[in-house]
Design a protein around this motif. Sequence first.
Motif, PDB file in Angstrom:
ATOM      1  N   ASN A 151      14.842 -10.139  43.116  1.00  0.00           N
ATOM      2  CA  ASN A 151      14.772 -11.557  43.444  1.00  0.00           C
ATOM      3  C   ASN A 151      14.268 -11.748  44.865  1.00  0.00           C
ATOM      4  OD1 ASN A 151      16.025 -12.712  40.981  1.00  0.00           O
ATOM      5  ND2 ASN A 151      17.792 -11.525  41.667  1.00  0.00           N
ATOM      6  N   PRO A 152      13.468 -12.775  45.077  1.00  0.00           N
ATOM      7  CA  PRO A 152      12.970 -13.040  46.426  1.00  0.00           C
ATOM      8  C   PRO A 152      14.067 -13.649  47.293  1.00  0.00           C
ATOM      9  CG  PRO A 152      12.235 -14.754  44.936  1.00  0.00           C
ATOM     10  CD  PRO A 152      12.956 -13.760  44.095  1.00  0.00           C
ATOM     11  N   PRO A 153      13.881 -13.635  48.612  1.00  0.00           N
ATOM     12  CA  PRO A 153      14.868 -14.290  49.482  1.00  0.00           C
ATOM     13  C   PRO A 153      14.811 -15.803  49.301  1.00  0.00           C
ATOM     14  CG  PRO A 153      12.963 -13.602  50.766  1.00  0.00           C
ATOM     15  CD  PRO A 153      12.776 -13.038  49.390  1.00  0.00           C
ATOM     16  N   SER A 154      15.916 -16.449  49.555  1.00  0.00           N
ATOM     17  CA  SER A 154      15.951 -17.907  49.457  1.00  0.00           C
ATOM     18  C   SER A 154      15.066 -18.518  50.536  1.00  0.00           C
ATOM     19  CB  SER A 154      17.382 -18.425  49.615  1.00  0.00           C
ATOM     20  OG  SER A 154      18.189 -17.977  48.564  1.00  0.00           O
ATOM     21  N   PRO A 155      14.432 -19.644  50.237  1.00  0.00           N
ATOM     22  CA  PRO A 155      13.619 -20.309  51.262  1.00  0.00           C
ATOM     23  C   PRO A 155      14.498 -20.787  52.411  1.00  0.00           C
ATOM     24  CG  PRO A 155      13.800 -21.676  49.292  1.00  0.00           C
ATOM     25  CD  PRO A 155      14.407 -20.364  48.953  1.00  0.00           C
ATOM     26  N   HIS A 223      23.390 -40.254  51.088  1.00  0.00           N
ATOM     27  CA  HIS A 223      24.588 -39.724  51.739  1.00  0.00           C
ATOM     28  C   HIS A 223      25.350 -38.782  50.812  1.00  0.00           C
ATOM     29  CE1 HIS A 223      27.940 -39.366  54.393  1.00  0.00           C
ATOM     30  NE2 HIS A 223      28.777 -39.968  53.563  1.00  0.00           N
ATOM     31  N   GLU A 224      25.680 -37.600  51.353  1.00  0.00           N
ATOM     32  CA  GLU A 224      26.426 -36.546  50.653  1.00  0.00           C
ATOM     33  C   GLU A 224      25.686 -36.019  49.427  1.00  0.00           C
ATOM     34  OE1 GLU A 224      30.457 -37.869  49.996  1.00  0.00           O
ATOM     35  OE2 GLU A 224      31.037 -37.181  52.004  1.00  0.00           O
ATOM     36  N   LYS A 225      24.389 -36.273  49.357  1.00  0.00           N
ATOM     37  CA  LYS A 225      23.575 -35.690  48.298  1.00  0.00           C
ATOM     38  C   LYS A 225      23.015 -34.353  48.764  1.00  0.00           C
ATOM     39  CE  LYS A 225      23.968 -39.302  45.614  1.00  0.00           C
ATOM     40  NZ  LYS A 225      24.810 -39.258  44.384  1.00  0.00           N
ATOM     41  N   ASN A 226      22.914 -33.409  47.842  1.00  0.00           N
ATOM     42  CA  ASN A 226      22.293 -32.125  48.144  1.00  0.00           C
ATOM     43  C   ASN A 226      20.783 -32.244  47.971  1.00  0.00           C
ATOM     44  OD1 ASN A 226      24.576 -30.441  48.755  1.00  0.00           O
ATOM     45  ND2 ASN A 226      25.117 -30.528  46.589  1.00  0.00           N
ATOM     46  N   ILE A 227      20.062 -31.881  49.017  1.00  0.00           N
ATOM     47  CA  ILE A 227      18.604 -31.884  48.977  1.00  0.00           C
ATOM     48  C   ILE A 227      18.141 -30.443  48.772  1.00  0.00           C
ATOM     49  CG2 ILE A 227      16.485 -32.405  50.252  1.00  0.00           C
ATOM     50  CD1 ILE A 227      18.043 -34.575  51.732  1.00  0.00           C
ATOM     51  N   PHE A 228      17.479 -30.187  47.664  1.00  0.00           N
ATOM     52  CA  PHE A 228      17.073 -28.834  47.297  1.00  0.00           C
ATOM     53  C   PHE A 228      15.589 -28.605  47.565  1.00  0.00           C
ATOM     54  CE2 PHE A 228      20.905 -29.300  44.795  1.00  0.00           C
ATOM     55  CZ  PHE A 228      21.463 -28.027  44.816  1.00  0.00           C
ATOM     56  N   CYS A 229      15.281 -27.394  48.020  1.00  0.00           N
ATOM     57  CA  CYS A 229      13.903 -26.896  48.030  1.00  0.00           C
ATOM     58  C   CYS A 229      13.884 -25.635  47.172  1.00  0.00           C
ATOM     59  CB  CYS A 229      13.441 -26.577  49.452  1.00  0.00           C
ATOM     60  SG  CYS A 229      11.792 -25.815  49.503  1.00  0.00           S
ATOM     61  N   THR A 230      13.016 -25.619  46.167  1.00  0.00           N
ATOM     62  CA  THR A 230      12.946 -24.499  45.226  1.00  0.00           C
ATOM     63  C   THR A 230      11.605 -23.785  45.374  1.00  0.00           C
ATOM     64  OG1 THR A 230      14.375 -25.661  43.653  1.00  0.00           O
ATOM     65  CG2 THR A 230      13.052 -23.833  42.802  1.00  0.00           C
ATOM     66  N   ALA A 231      11.684 -22.475  45.474  1.00  0.00           N
ATOM     67  CA  ALA A 231      10.479 -21.639  45.548  1.00  0.00           C
ATOM     68  C   ALA A 231      10.308 -20.912  44.212  1.00  0.00           C
ATOM     69  CB  ALA A 231      10.581 -20.637  46.688  1.00  0.00           C
ATOM     70  N   VAL A 244      14.117 -19.373  43.260  1.00  0.00           N
ATOM     71  CA  VAL A 244      15.211 -19.369  44.232  1.00  0.00           C
ATOM     72  C   VAL A 244      15.182 -20.702  44.970  1.00  0.00           C
ATOM     73  CG1 VAL A 244      15.453 -16.880  44.584  1.00  0.00           C
ATOM     74  CG2 VAL A 244      13.704 -18.132  45.844  1.00  0.00           C
ATOM     75  N   ASN A 245      16.346 -21.142  45.420  1.00  0.00           N
ATOM     76  CA  ASN A 245      16.372 -22.402  46.143  1.00  0.00           C
ATOM     77  C   ASN A 245      17.380 -22.353  47.276  1.00  0.00           C
ATOM     78  OD1 ASN A 245      19.051 -23.388  45.226  1.00  0.00           O
ATOM     79  ND2 ASN A 245      18.061 -23.532  43.230  1.00  0.00           N
ATOM     80  N   THR A 246      17.261 -23.314  48.122  1.00  0.00           N
ATOM     81  CA  THR A 246      18.245 -23.522  49.182  1.00  0.00           C
ATOM     82  C   THR A 246      18.425 -25.023  49.332  1.00  0.00           C
ATOM     83  OG1 THR A 246      18.855 -22.878  51.438  1.00  0.00           O
ATOM     84  CG2 THR A 246      16.599 -23.640  51.092  1.00  0.00           C
ATOM     85  N   SER A 247      19.543 -25.428  49.916  1.00  0.00           N
ATOM     86  CA  SER A 247      19.831 -26.858  49.978  1.00  0.00           C
ATOM     87  C   SER A 247      20.612 -27.192  51.235  1.00  0.00           C
ATOM     88  CB  SER A 247      20.618 -27.301  48.742  1.00  0.00           C
ATOM     89  OG  SER A 247      21.907 -26.713  48.738  1.00  0.00           O
ATOM     90  N   LEU A 248      20.648 -28.470  51.534  1.00  0.00           N
ATOM     91  CA  LEU A 248      21.513 -28.993  52.580  1.00  0.00           C
ATOM     92  C   LEU A 248      22.116 -30.296  52.082  1.00  0.00           C
ATOM     93  CD1 LEU A 248      19.974 -31.602  54.019  1.00  0.00           C
ATOM     94  CD2 LEU A 248      18.692 -29.824  55.169  1.00  0.00           C
TER      95      LEU A 248
END
Length: 433
Positions: A151-155, A223-231, A244-248
């Motif tokens: 698996n690749p690293p998370s963005p 507000h309090e929503k997770n913002i995802f970026c998916t690679a 893979v994804n990461t979020s804030l």
Amino acid sequence: MAAALTFLLIGCLLQGVLCDEFRITVPQTMEVTSVLCDEFRVTLPQTIEVISGSCVTIPCSFNIQKHHERNLNNHCEAKWKSEYWSDFPSNFENLATTKEVTGDLTKKDCTTTFTNMRPDYSKRYYLKLVCPNDLKWDFKETIVTILVKDNPPSPTLQPSELTVMEGTSVSLTCSAPAPCWRHPPTLTWTSNLGHSEETLQEEQDKTKVKISVLNFTASHLHHEKNIFCTAAYKKQDGSTDALVNTSLKASISYSPKDTTVSVSPSGPVPENTNVALTCSSNANPAVRSYTWYTADRHQETYIGNGHVLNIEASKVNSPFFCKAENDVGVGRSNLSQIDVQYSPKDTTVSVSPSGPVPENTNVTLTCSSNANPAVRSYTWYTADRHQETYIGNGHVLNIEASKVNSPFFCKVENDVGVGRSNLSYIDILDNHY
């Protein structure tokens, strides 16, 4: 004779340095000894991570001794050796893997792409330059570590935290390594946020990274929503793409929204009943004050404060609302109304025509009252001393004036109680004069 002054100039000795020494003599003043170093060196990234089944491009450039420049030609080969002396798998040794030197060796560009990488190719490699002449060199001093993973690293997200006020213009950057230059990852964001742009950027070590910049305006809805970026990484071996994804989590400050009022008990209430008014609002930071007002036409009158206001229903006999305030701003509810039920009040009588009338004249008696629920019956009486005599009913009573020759009044009734007007009189003219 003046003493000779000797300077020794030494170039930087890097990987695999071979030096040609020469001497410059300055007559009667100084003697300079210099070592000019024409070196064999290669520039490589330290580590490259690649996913199994995909390709990897190794950015590579090198330098050689000047007197070997003439030996560098199109027949030279770039080979990759592990520290254990085995060749990097090639199309001759493993049909699942192919190697292509995409750089121009005559321009000292040894960039190489390998396809269909496998986990057992995870090793430390160095470049071996082989030409069909005297130019042959192992660049052992510089190593690139290839790590083949499932698996690749998370963005990576920048900034890693999002704490802003509503209405702020936000720019988020998502980056993911692109070890396979031919098939860089595609980056996608949580839908319906805003506009994004992608670029393929070269890093300082010549590796590449995919960049996506998302621009949007912060809203309380985020507000309090997770913002995802998916690679998404495409594989060349036909297997499923790697995702893979990461979020804030967004923290958005905003003034009170969706401010509403509720009344308990709900529905119609008797006028002397205590009711609880509750003001609710969605806000960040939390609401710090609630204030209550009645609104009569263009006049706002303060009636209390607090998230819950306990008050007698009769004191809120006009439309009311609440204001909610936090550190960002103020929110206001719509107007509400309590259905306060009470017996008829302010019951009055009017006579038409007014003033003195002949005794045989018909007059119109009208009874008016303020009541909730509405008056359901009007009854008319004359009052002679302690005797009340029924003379008719109805909101409006048409009657001959002579029949109302004593004080009279009306009674009104609704589902709560009864109201009564004051005594009234009709001024009847005396026909004998």
